[in-house]
Design an enzyme around this catalytic site. Structure first.
Site, PDB file in Angstrom:
ATOM      1  N   ASP A  11      44.331  46.339  44.895  1.00 25.48           N
ATOM      2  CA  ASP A  11      43.322  45.295  45.035  1.00 25.48           C
ATOM      3  C   ASP A  11      42.198  45.816  45.929  1.00 25.48           C
ATOM      4  O   ASP A  11      42.362  46.811  46.640  1.00 25.48           O
ATOM      5  CB  ASP A  11      43.980  44.052  45.640  1.00 25.48           C
ATOM      6  CG  ASP A  11      43.015  42.905  45.821  1.00 25.48           C
ATOM      7  OD1 ASP A  11      42.244  42.615  44.878  1.00 25.48           O
ATOM      8  OD2 ASP A  11      43.017  42.301  46.912  1.00 25.48           O
ATOM      9  N   ASP A  13      39.249  43.444  47.792  1.00 25.52           N
ATOM     10  CA  ASP A  13      38.891  42.570  48.902  1.00 25.52           C
ATOM     11  C   ASP A  13      40.141  42.081  49.625  1.00 25.52           C
ATOM     12  O   ASP A  13      41.046  41.503  49.015  1.00 25.52           O
ATOM     13  CB  ASP A  13      38.079  41.378  48.400  1.00 25.52           C
ATOM     14  CG  ASP A  13      36.793  41.810  47.700  1.00 25.52           C
ATOM     15  OD1 ASP A  13      36.463  43.003  47.766  1.00 25.52           O
ATOM     16  OD2 ASP A  13      36.136  40.950  47.072  1.00 25.52           O
TER      17      ASP A  13
END
Length: 356
Positions: A11, A13
């Site tokens: 991922d 953020d």
């Protein structure tokens, strides 16, 4: 598959970049790297992992989140990571809004469907890394391990868990002559369980697990009504294949192993888990058979093991008692395997950077 690439689906953020209160990194002022991310990712890349970024970016390209406000911080992230030797094999961005329930939006797997349809993914060693419950759900949907970054799980914790992954393999081998199942765990020592139909061979293969310091289970149903050859050969091939698969890219192993006296007998071993198969044997047994095992098949067992494992094995034995000599061979190879299989760091023990 175990022979495929080790992929980390990462991922962005909250995982690579600290996520601001408005959950949108659309300005350089909001750019902050998550502590420990670079060092941990570099260790993983050096250990043979490849990286795929998978990120939900709500409404990217719309007036509320223009493309140009995203691209600057994104490129800065990629440049910083590349400067540390961390590069992504793929960058997969979903631009949909949560209300759209798009199949490409995590935890949906639409963006990575090509990985699910491919045999290039090593499911046993690949993983998902994120900071939300949806990342863990994404991992479950992919059938992979998931790590959720947070106070109880830091980047160093994740790197340690990935690089210390269990080295296990399970092999089923079936031919017209034999049906064999083998299980090994190189990082766990238990009493071996071996059943080939040849009692003395069982006892000898057990020595490899006991003295090699790894868990071993092997079951073989062979054409013993014809002779012992196929059972001996195929057991060695299946065991070698299991050890080879459990070793993976052989990163962090001791690689080499040496020796063993047993009463009047002496077996000498030089072993290199080089990825290249070679076998040399020097010795003469004073009997043609020990139990139901023909002694002529002892060097053949080790040749087959070396071929399937991808190892260079030099084995010599001398003595007066055939039983002692055969047992010394198996024990000596087991002790050599113990040294060679042990973890000894994170890197491939080769100046070439690979063992093949």
């Amino acid at each position: 598959m175990s022979a495929g690439a080790k992929i980390l689906f990462v991922d962005r953020d909250g995982t690579l970049i600290e996520e601001p209160a408005d959950q949108q990194i659309d300005a350089y002022e909001k750019f902050r790297l998550v502590p420990g991310a670079i060092a941990a990712l570099r260790r993983c890349v050096e250990a043979g992992y490849e990286l795929v970024m998978v990120s939900n970016q709500d409404g990217l390209g719309t007036p509320s989140f223009p493309e140009e406000t995203f691209s600057g911080p994104q490129q800065l992230l990629l440049d910083i990571l590349a400067g540390e030797g961390v590069r992504f094999r793929e960058i997969l961005i979903d631009r949909s809004l949560p209300a759209e329930n798009a199949p490409t939006r995590k935890p949906g797997t639409g963006l990575v469907r090509h990985w699910l349809a491919s045999d290039a993914l090593d499911r046993a060693r690949s993983a998902v890394i994120g900071d939300r419950e949806t990342d863990l759900e994404f991992a479950r949907n992919l059938g992979l391990r998931g790590f959720r970054l947070g106070a109880q799980c830091t980047w160093p914790d994740i790197a340690h868990a990935l690089l210390a992954a269990p080295r296990r393999a399970q092999i089923a081998r079936a031919t017209r002559e034999t049906r064999i199942e083998v299980e090994v765990d190189l990082d766990r020592a238990t009493r071996p369980a071996v059943a080939t139909g040849l009692g003395f061979l069982d006892h000898m293969i057990e020595q490899l697990g006991v003295h090699g310091g790894f868990a071993l289970a092997l079951r073989c149903s062979g054409d013993l009504h014809i002779d012992e050859h196929h059972t001996v050969e195929d057991s060695a091939l299946a065991l070698g294949q299991a050890l080879r698969e459990a070793l993976g890219d052989r990163r962090g192993i001791g690689r080499y192993g040496f020796l063993l006296p047993m009463d009047e007998s002496l077996a000498q071993v030089a072993l290199d888990l080089s990825g290249r198969a070679h076998f040399t044997f020097d010795g003469r047994f004073p009997r043609e058979q020990v139990g139901a095992l023909p002694t002529e098949l002892v060097p053949h067992f080790f040749r087959s093991l070396a071929d399937a494992l991808g190892a260079t094995l030099h084995l010599s034995v001398r003595g007066d008692n055939a039983h002692h000599m055969v047992e010394a061979c198996f024990k000596a190879v087991g002790r050599s395997l113990r040294d060679a299989l042990r973890r000894d760091g994170d890197t491939v023990p080769s100046s070439k950077g690979t063992l093949a």
